[in-house]
Design a protein around this motif. Structure first.
Motif, PDB file in Angstrom:
ATOM      1  N   PHE A 296       0.832  -1.195   0.000  1.00  0.00           N
ATOM      2  CA  PHE A 296       0.000   0.000   0.000  1.00  0.00           C
ATOM      3  C   PHE A 296       0.870   1.251   0.000  1.00  0.00           C
ATOM      4  CE2 PHE A 296      -2.366   3.303   2.363  1.00  0.00           C
ATOM      5  CZ  PHE A 296      -3.370   3.519   1.424  1.00  0.00           C
ATOM      6  N   VAL A 297       0.477   2.247  -0.809  1.00  0.00           N
ATOM      7  CA  VAL A 297       1.248   3.488  -0.956  1.00  0.00           C
ATOM      8  C   VAL A 297       0.337   4.666  -0.644  1.00  0.00           C
ATOM      9  CG1 VAL A 297       2.739   4.837  -2.458  1.00  0.00           C
ATOM     10  CG2 VAL A 297       2.586   2.360  -2.778  1.00  0.00           C
ATOM     11  N   ASP A 298       0.741   5.494   0.321  1.00  0.00           N
ATOM     12  CA  ASP A 298      -0.065   6.626   0.773  1.00  0.00           C
ATOM     13  C   ASP A 298      -0.004   7.808  -0.191  1.00  0.00           C
ATOM     14  OD1 ASP A 298      -1.546   6.494   3.303  1.00  0.00           O
ATOM     15  OD2 ASP A 298       0.369   5.898   4.198  1.00  0.00           O
ATOM     16  N   PRO A 299      -1.005   8.692  -0.133  1.00  0.00           N
ATOM     17  CA  PRO A 299      -0.930   9.948  -0.890  1.00  0.00           C
ATOM     18  C   PRO A 299       0.320  10.736  -0.505  1.00  0.00           C
ATOM     19  CG  PRO A 299      -3.127   9.648   0.048  1.00  0.00           C
ATOM     20  CD  PRO A 299      -2.264   8.571   0.628  1.00  0.00           C
ATOM     21  N   GLY A 300       1.005  11.261  -1.512  1.00  0.00           N
ATOM     22  CA  GLY A 300       2.198  12.060  -1.269  1.00  0.00           C
ATOM     23  C   GLY A 300       3.495  11.286  -1.293  1.00  0.00           C
ATOM     24  N   PHE A 301       3.420   9.929  -1.383  1.00  0.00           N
ATOM     25  CA  PHE A 301       4.675   9.162  -1.426  1.00  0.00           C
ATOM     26  C   PHE A 301       5.459   9.514  -2.676  1.00  0.00           C
ATOM     27  CE2 PHE A 301       7.071   5.540  -3.070  1.00  0.00           C
ATOM     28  CZ  PHE A 301       7.912   5.269  -2.005  1.00  0.00           C
ATOM     29  N   ARG A 302       6.762   9.599  -2.503  1.00  0.00           N
ATOM     30  CA  ARG A 302       7.655   9.854  -3.638  1.00  0.00           C
ATOM     31  C   ARG A 302       8.922   9.043  -3.425  1.00  0.00           C
ATOM     32  NH1 ARG A 302       9.244  15.719  -6.277  1.00  0.00           N
ATOM     33  NH2 ARG A 302      10.951  14.996  -7.583  1.00  0.00           N
ATOM     34  N   GLY A 303       9.246   8.175  -4.370  1.00  0.00           N
ATOM     35  CA  GLY A 303      10.450   7.361  -4.259  1.00  0.00           C
ATOM     36  C   GLY A 303      10.308   6.068  -5.026  1.00  0.00           C
ATOM     37  N   ASP A 304      11.360   5.265  -4.995  1.00  0.00           N
ATOM     38  CA  ASP A 304      11.310   3.940  -5.610  1.00  0.00           C
ATOM     39  C   ASP A 304      10.446   3.020  -4.744  1.00  0.00           C
ATOM     40  OD1 ASP A 304      13.090   5.039  -7.373  1.00  0.00           O
ATOM     41  OD2 ASP A 304      14.844   4.011  -6.579  1.00  0.00           O
TER      42      ASP A 304
ATOM     43  N   SER B 108       4.521  -6.348 -11.341  1.00  0.00           N
ATOM     44  CA  SER B 108       3.096  -6.377 -11.054  1.00  0.00           C
ATOM     45  C   SER B 108       2.525  -5.017 -11.437  1.00  0.00           C
ATOM     46  CB  SER B 108       2.838  -6.700  -9.580  1.00  0.00           C
ATOM     47  OG  SER B 108       1.480  -6.975  -9.358  1.00  0.00           O
ATOM     48  N   ALA B 109       1.325  -4.727 -10.965  1.00  0.00           N
ATOM     49  CA  ALA B 109       0.668  -3.469 -11.303  1.00  0.00           C
ATOM     50  C   ALA B 109       0.108  -2.819 -10.060  1.00  0.00           C
ATOM     51  CB  ALA B 109      -0.443  -3.712 -12.324  1.00  0.00           C
ATOM     52  N   LEU B 110       0.050  -1.489 -10.076  1.00  0.00           N
ATOM     53  CA  LEU B 110      -0.505  -0.708  -8.974  1.00  0.00           C
ATOM     54  C   LEU B 110      -1.977  -0.427  -9.242  1.00  0.00           C
ATOM     55  CD1 LEU B 110       2.435   1.791  -8.478  1.00  0.00           C
ATOM     56  CD2 LEU B 110       1.558   0.289  -6.693  1.00  0.00           C
ATOM     57  N   GLU B 111      -2.826  -0.804  -8.288  1.00  0.00           N
ATOM     58  CA  GLU B 111      -4.245  -0.473  -8.342  1.00  0.00           C
ATOM     59  C   GLU B 111      -4.440   0.853  -7.621  1.00  0.00           C
ATOM     60  OE1 GLU B 111      -8.552  -2.387  -6.917  1.00  0.00           O
ATOM     61  OE2 GLU B 111      -6.652  -3.257  -6.242  1.00  0.00           O
ATOM     62  N   PHE B 112      -5.088   1.818  -8.282  1.00  0.00           N
ATOM     63  CA  PHE B 112      -5.237   3.158  -7.716  1.00  0.00           C
ATOM     64  C   PHE B 112      -6.638   3.356  -7.147  1.00  0.00           C
ATOM     65  CE2 PHE B 112      -1.281   3.974  -9.681  1.00  0.00           C
ATOM     66  CZ  PHE B 112      -0.779   5.144  -9.116  1.00  0.00           C
ATOM     67  N   PHE B 113      -6.684   4.119  -6.025  1.00  0.00           N
ATOM     68  CA  PHE B 113      -7.939   4.458  -5.369  1.00  0.00           C
ATOM     69  C   PHE B 113      -8.076   5.982  -5.342  1.00  0.00           C
ATOM     70  CE2 PHE B 113      -5.974   0.780  -3.249  1.00  0.00           C
ATOM     71  CZ  PHE B 113      -6.880  -0.208  -3.602  1.00  0.00           C
ATOM     72  N   ARG B 114      -9.281   6.461  -5.533  1.00  0.00           N
ATOM     73  CA  ARG B 114      -9.521   7.904  -5.519  1.00  0.00           C
ATOM     74  C   ARG B 114      -9.836   8.391  -4.105  1.00  0.00           C
ATOM     75  NH1 ARG B 114     -13.824   5.520  -7.673  1.00  0.00           N
ATOM     76  NH2 ARG B 114     -13.140   5.796  -9.805  1.00  0.00           N
ATOM     77  N   ASN B 115      -9.503   9.650  -3.831  1.00  0.00           N
ATOM     78  CA  ASN B 115      -9.904  10.340  -2.616  1.00  0.00           C
ATOM     79  C   ASN B 115     -10.940  11.391  -2.980  1.00  0.00           C
ATOM     80  OD1 ASN B 115      -7.790   8.887  -1.436  1.00  0.00           O
ATOM     81  ND2 ASN B 115      -6.361  10.604  -1.608  1.00  0.00           N
ATOM     82  N   SER B 116     -11.834  11.715  -2.045  1.00  0.00           N
ATOM     83  CA  SER B 116     -12.800  12.783  -2.308  1.00  0.00           C
ATOM     84  C   SER B 116     -12.185  14.151  -2.051  1.00  0.00           C
ATOM     85  CB  SER B 116     -14.050  12.596  -1.450  1.00  0.00           C
ATOM     86  OG  SER B 116     -13.729  12.676  -0.068  1.00  0.00           O
ATOM     87  N   VAL B 117     -11.194  14.196  -1.140  1.00  0.00           N
ATOM     88  CA  VAL B 117     -10.465  15.431  -0.841  1.00  0.00           C
ATOM     89  C   VAL B 117      -9.009  15.062  -0.603  1.00  0.00           C
ATOM     90  CG1 VAL B 117     -12.445  16.636   0.169  1.00  0.00           C
ATOM     91  CG2 VAL B 117     -10.982  15.227   1.636  1.00  0.00           C
ATOM     92  N   SER B 118      -8.153  16.049  -0.604  1.00  0.00           N
ATOM     93  CA  SER B 118      -6.755  15.804  -0.267  1.00  0.00           C
ATOM     94  C   SER B 118      -6.620  15.682   1.249  1.00  0.00           C
ATOM     95  CB  SER B 118      -5.867  16.947  -0.765  1.00  0.00           C
ATOM     96  OG  SER B 118      -5.866  16.988  -2.174  1.00  0.00           O
ATOM     97  N   PRO B 119      -5.755  14.767   1.733  1.00  0.00           N
ATOM     98  CA  PRO B 119      -5.599  14.608   3.188  1.00  0.00           C
ATOM     99  C   PRO B 119      -4.901  15.812   3.798  1.00  0.00           C
ATOM    100  CG  PRO B 119      -4.003  13.261   2.009  1.00  0.00           C
ATOM    101  CD  PRO B 119      -4.909  13.831   0.971  1.00  0.00           C
ATOM    102  N   ASP B 120      -5.187  16.058   5.093  1.00  0.00           N
ATOM    103  CA  ASP B 120      -4.461  17.129   5.778  1.00  0.00           C
ATOM    104  C   ASP B 120      -3.114  16.644   6.304  1.00  0.00           C
ATOM    105  OD1 ASP B 120      -5.173  15.605   7.972  1.00  0.00           O
ATOM    106  OD2 ASP B 120      -6.311  17.176   8.990  1.00  0.00           O
ATOM    107  N   LYS B 121      -2.793  15.380   6.032  1.00  0.00           N
ATOM    108  CA  LYS B 121      -1.460  14.824   6.263  1.00  0.00           C
ATOM    109  C   LYS B 121      -0.965  14.263   4.947  1.00  0.00           C
ATOM    110  CE  LYS B 121      -1.258  13.177  11.052  1.00  0.00           C
ATOM    111  NZ  LYS B 121      -1.148  11.958  11.901  1.00  0.00           N
ATOM    112  N   ILE B 122       0.273  14.535   4.600  1.00  0.00           N
ATOM    113  CA  ILE B 122       0.879  13.992   3.393  1.00  0.00           C
ATOM    114  C   ILE B 122       2.063  13.121   3.794  1.00  0.00           C
ATOM    115  CG2 ILE B 122       2.138  14.561   1.264  1.00  0.00           C
ATOM    116  CD1 ILE B 122      -0.807  15.080   1.060  1.00  0.00           C
ATOM    117  N   TYR B 123       2.206  11.973   3.154  1.00  0.00           N
ATOM    118  CA  TYR B 123       3.309  11.065   3.460  1.00  0.00           C
ATOM    119  C   TYR B 123       4.634  11.811   3.295  1.00  0.00           C
ATOM    120  CZ  TYR B 123       6.003   6.726   3.643  1.00  0.00           C
ATOM    121  OH  TYR B 123       6.884   5.732   4.011  1.00  0.00           O
ATOM    122  N   GLY B 124       5.521  11.661   4.276  1.00  0.00           N
ATOM    123  CA  GLY B 124       6.818  12.320   4.176  1.00  0.00           C
ATOM    124  C   GLY B 124       7.445  12.555   5.535  1.00  0.00           C
TER     125      GLY B 124
END
Length: 473
Positions: free
Chosen positions: A326-334, A358-374
């Protein structure tokens, strides 16, 4: 296209807090204080609210199921996990106290109650997965819920019964020490159905904000071409080792030393992993072994989305390709992949080619989170380049591994140093030896010597290499 009103979406940090305050996610903290910025006053609770997931905690007991035949243990739709557990004979469910720490050993199945419960309420669904650090030690970790016969997810819209959460653990190559209060898994609540992006939706989103970038020297450019299929965003392995001095993967060693999952940067990774370096331009992957591998492109996940790596690939080698994808909103990297190959024989892959994983399955958000991965929220893997071991280890020295492995990757003769040193009178330097003692030394080496990888024993104080020298006058 589906009407936007019926499209489901992933709940993000501020919406997850609302579910906790409303009592739909039931936490042991009791009275929950909220600050003016909407975040929890309790920092322990707030740290478990992630950009698009929530981390439940381990309780103080565990049940050891008698063997791996109970890996399929699960409740029926009309029953709780505890009631189903009670139906097993006592000899098959040994309850233990883990309040002072407890070692989970490979080859056993453990069932641990979590301290949190859920009451989904109307139109909510739930997915679960291991945390990244849990996956990188290859622990097979799954979540069970009352009245739910499935692992890791519940899709019963409108069923608002309170459900206790449990975690089933089967250690992989490593034994692990756990403690109450640890967070090893994450739950991801969704609103409604159709939460995954369709192929067309993903293509449209990718055109606006590309999620996969490839290296062009020190820079990155969007990865173009056939990257999106009906499975999601396709990923390939990086077998060049360009970020890790030619090391393309790490293979788990078999070791009895346990990993205390409450500790950070406490262990030497070379005691648990050995480098995988291409030989004659090819990488060999052995069935049944556990590998850390890495994607060939850098992921950049926009705040409006999250994603998950599918466990199995339809395009590449048969096997499991992630334990915690699982990959959170805002993740950046390999993206690091935890791979176990299922093929019958060793798999030889050209090191100069991209290999589908393999392949990444994407999920939509209704709004941007007030926390961003980082780094701002203490995320451990933001900006990772190349392979990165879990937070429990000190950084792996890829430069040393690449430099020394090829030179030292051969079998050498070793002996017990305590006995070998009895033939000397000083610790260092050259000294003469009588013909009688020399004969005894040779016989001892022939009798007691054995062979080990020089890469392994070069820094091992429990063995010593008897190295012959020729002296010219």
């Amino acid at each position: 296209m589906l009407n936007e009103a019926v499209l489901g979406y992933s709940l993000v940090s501020q919406q997850i807090r609302e579910e906790i305050v409303a009592g739909n996610i039931i936490v042991p903290e009791g009275n929950i204080g909220v600050r003016t910025d909407g975040k929890f006053e309790d920092q322990g609770l707030e740290s478990r609210v992630q950009p698009s997931s929530f981390e439940p905690t381990l309780g103080s007991t565990a049940f050891i199921l008698d063997d791996e035949r109970h890996s399929a243990f699960r409740p029926r739709k009309s029953n709780t996990v505890l009631n189903e557990l009670m139906r097993l004979p006592r000899s098959q469910r040994n309850e233990v106290d883990i309040s002072r720490g407890f070692e989970l050993k490979k080859g056993f199945t453990y069932l641990i109650p979590l301290r949190e419960s859920i009451s989904l309420g109307d139109a909510k669904t739930l997915h679960c997965s291991p945390k990244s650090s849990t996956g990188r030690v290859f622990s097979r970790t799954r979540v069970l819920m009352d009245y739910n016969p499935r692992f890791d997810r519940i899709d019963e819209l409108g069923d608002s019964r309170q459900r206790r959460l449990w975690m089933m653990v089967q250690p992989g190559p490593f034994n692990m020490i756990v403690h109450p209060g640890l967070t090893l898994v994450q739950i991801r609540p969704f609103n409604g159905v159709n939460v995954s992006l369709s192929q067309r939706e993903l293509m449209d989103a990718y055109k606006k904000d590309p999620m996969l970038w490839e290296r062009n020297g020190e820079n990155h450019v969007p990865l173009l071409g056939e990257t999106i299929s009906d499975n999601g965003l396709e990923l390939n392995l990086d077998l060049s080792g360009s970020m890790t001095h030619g090391v393309v993967g790490l293979r788990a060693r078999r070791t009895p030393e346990p990993i205390d999952l409450s500790k950070k940067e406490a262990y030497d990774p070379e005691n648990f992993f050995e480098p995988v370096i291409p030989k004659e331009g090819r990488v060999s992957l052995v069935p049944g072994e556990h590998y850390l591998l890495v994607s060939s492109g850098e992921l950049r996940i926009p705040p409006g989305f999250s994603c998950e790596l599918r466990r199995h690939s339809e395009n590449g080698v048969r096997g499991s390709w992630d334990e915690a994808g699982f990959v959170d909103p805002g993740f950046r990297g390999d993206l690091v992949s935890e791979a176990v190959i299922n093929e019958r024989g060793s798999v030889e892959i050209p090191a100069d080619e991209r290999f589908p994983v393999s392949a990444l399955e994407f999920f939509r958000n209704s709004v941007s989170p007030d926390k961003i991965y980082g780094a701002g929220i203490g995320s451990n893997y933001q900006g990772q380049r190349g392979i990165k071991v879990s937070k429990h280890f000190r950084p792996f020295d890829f430069a040393r591994a690449a430099k020394e492995y090829e030179k030292l990757n051969r079998e050498v003769l070793v002996c017990d140093p305590r006995t070998l040193m009895q033939f000397r009178t000083t610790v260092e330097g050259f000294e003469p030896i009588s013909p009688k003692n020399a004969d005894e030394l040779v016989k001892f080496i022939e009798r007691e010597g054995f062979f080990q990888s020089r890469y392994e024993c070069e820094t091992d104080t429990m063995v010593l290499q008897p190295i012959p020298y020729g002296v010219l006058f």
